[in-house]
Scaffold this motif. Structure first.
Motif, short mmCIF file in Angstrom:
data_model
loop_
_atom_site.label_atom_id
_atom_site.label_comp_id
_atom_site.label_asym_id
_atom_site.label_seq_id
_atom_site.Cartn_x
_atom_site.Cartn_y
_atom_site.Cartn_z
N SER A 1 11.52 45.11 20.98
CA SER A 1 11.01 45.12 19.56
C SER A 1 10.19 43.62 19.55
O SER A 1 10.80 42.75 19.62
CB SER A 1 11.99 45.20 18.47
N VAL A 2 8.81 43.67 18.84
CA VAL A 2 8.05 42.47 18.70
C VAL A 2 7.94 41.96 17.22
O VAL A 2 7.28 41.17 17.11
CB VAL A 2 6.93 42.78 19.54
N GLY A 3 8.43 42.69 16.23
CA GLY A 3 8.26 42.36 14.89
C GLY A 3 7.33 43.14 14.33
O GLY A 3 6.97 44.21 14.75
N PRO A 4 7.09 42.80 13.16
CA PRO A 4 7.75 41.60 12.34
C PRO A 4 9.04 41.57 12.07
O PRO A 4 9.83 42.59 12.05
CB PRO A 4 7.01 41.81 10.85
N GLY A 5 9.90 40.50 11.93
CA GLY A 5 11.32 40.15 11.97
C GLY A 5 11.85 38.81 12.02
O GLY A 5 10.74 37.79 11.47
N SER A 6 13.10 38.62 12.44
CA SER A 6 13.41 37.27 12.38
C SER A 6 12.60 36.47 13.44
O SER A 6 12.38 36.74 14.59
CB SER A 6 14.73 37.03 12.90
N PHE A 7 11.94 35.34 13.03
CA PHE A 7 11.19 34.29 13.85
C PHE A 7 11.77 34.10 15.12
O PHE A 7 11.44 34.12 16.17
CB PHE A 7 10.96 33.08 12.92
N THR A 8 13.29 33.61 15.13
CA THR A 8 13.97 33.27 16.19
C THR A 8 14.35 34.48 17.08
O THR A 8 14.23 34.29 18.23
CB THR A 8 15.11 32.40 15.50
N GLY B 1 1.05 47.94 29.17
CA GLY B 1 -0.20 47.64 28.61
C GLY B 1 -0.09 46.02 28.54
O GLY B 1 0.40 45.45 29.58
N GLU B 2 -0.72 45.33 27.57
CA GLU B 2 -0.54 43.72 27.68
C GLU B 2 1.02 43.34 27.57
O GLU B 2 1.93 44.05 26.91
CB GLU B 2 -1.29 43.52 26.28
N ARG B 3 1.17 42.25 27.96
CA ARG B 3 2.41 41.63 27.81
C ARG B 3 2.91 41.50 26.45
O ARG B 3 2.15 41.03 25.57
CB ARG B 3 2.33 40.40 28.61
N PRO B 4 4.07 41.87 26.18
CA PRO B 4 4.58 41.61 24.69
C PRO B 4 4.50 40.42 23.97
O PRO B 4 4.95 39.46 25.02
CB PRO B 4 5.77 42.60 24.74
N LYS B 5 4.23 40.11 22.88
CA LYS B 5 4.25 38.89 22.28
C LYS B 5 5.07 38.91 20.78
O LYS B 5 4.46 40.07 20.24
CB LYS B 5 3.02 38.09 22.27
#
Length: 225
Positions: A65-72, A199-203
């Motif tokens: 899971s890449v967010g949105p969500g907790s920054f940390t 696909g593209e590397r997750p960030k």
């Protein structure tokens, strides 16, 4: 293909192993931590692998899971997924929390538009709109509560996410509603990643900057040359 899914986007620290060919979950481990994902994630993954009777070498991909969500939490989950993928020489696949929540709402209310909306504070909403075919038509973006109400009303959307009730109250009307949580079930991320493929590397998906800022007293004066 057997796929490991990881989710640290909200309070949960979750992992599961999913058999994409058989379309079934093999095992999972989920802790409701609030904080401390970095200290527990590898143990959670180990327990999910153990429950599945799967070794790291049996995996064909890592979902996260890449967010949105907790920054940390997002940084922990994404960096772990990318590190494991690099070490195992397999792809890492990112899935947003909004598309996962929308997928669960669409399963409950087929052939309906879905507005996935997370309360971002400051009367702002992290939102994404999906059409009747679950194709993304808007977002992910930060919008105002008023804009979210207008979008949901105009499209007669099913609502999902932590802002669903807030939107309904502001609109003064009822909406059909999917999950009202900050993240989806861990197997939903696995299913979506298996369907996406490499696909593209997750960030991490940060729709706005971190709330934490340095205090003025700790800022260093610029040196003059």
């Amino acid at each position: 293909m057997r796929l490991l899914a990881i989710d640290c986007a909200a309070s949960l620290c979750a992992a599961c192993v999913y058999d994409a060919a058989a379309k079934r979950e093999l095992g999972r481990q989920v802790l409701d931590l609030g904080k401390g994902h970095a200290e527990h994630l590898m143990a959670v993954i180990a327990e999910a692998l153990k429950a599945s009777a799967i070794q790291y070498g049996d995996l064909g991909a890592i979902a996260v899971s890449v967010g949105p969500g907790s920054f940390t939490g997002l940084r922990v989950g994404v960096s772990t997924a990318r590190g494991l993928a690099l070490a195992l020489k397999i792809p890492a696949i990112g899935v947003t929390t909004l598309e996962a929540l929308a997928a669960e709402a669409a399963a409950a209310f087929p052939d309906r538009p879905v507005l996935a909306a997370l309360d971002a504070g400051r009367e702002e909403i992290h939102a994404a709109l999906y059409d009747e075919m679950s194709s993304l038509t808007y977002g992910p973006a930060v919008i105002t509560l008023n804009d979210a109400v207008a979008m949901a009303t105009e499209n007669s959307s099913v609502l999902a996410g932590t802002a669903a009730r807030q939107i309904a109250i502001s609109a003064g009307r009822a909406f059909e509603t999917g999950p009202e949580t900050a993240t989806a079930d861990i197997v939903t991320y696995a299913r979506l990643a298996a369907a996406k493929g490499e696909g593209e590397r997750p960030k991490p998906l940060y729709l706005r900057g971190a709330d934490a800022k340095p205090q003025a007293g700790f800022m260093l004066s610029r040196l003059r040359s």
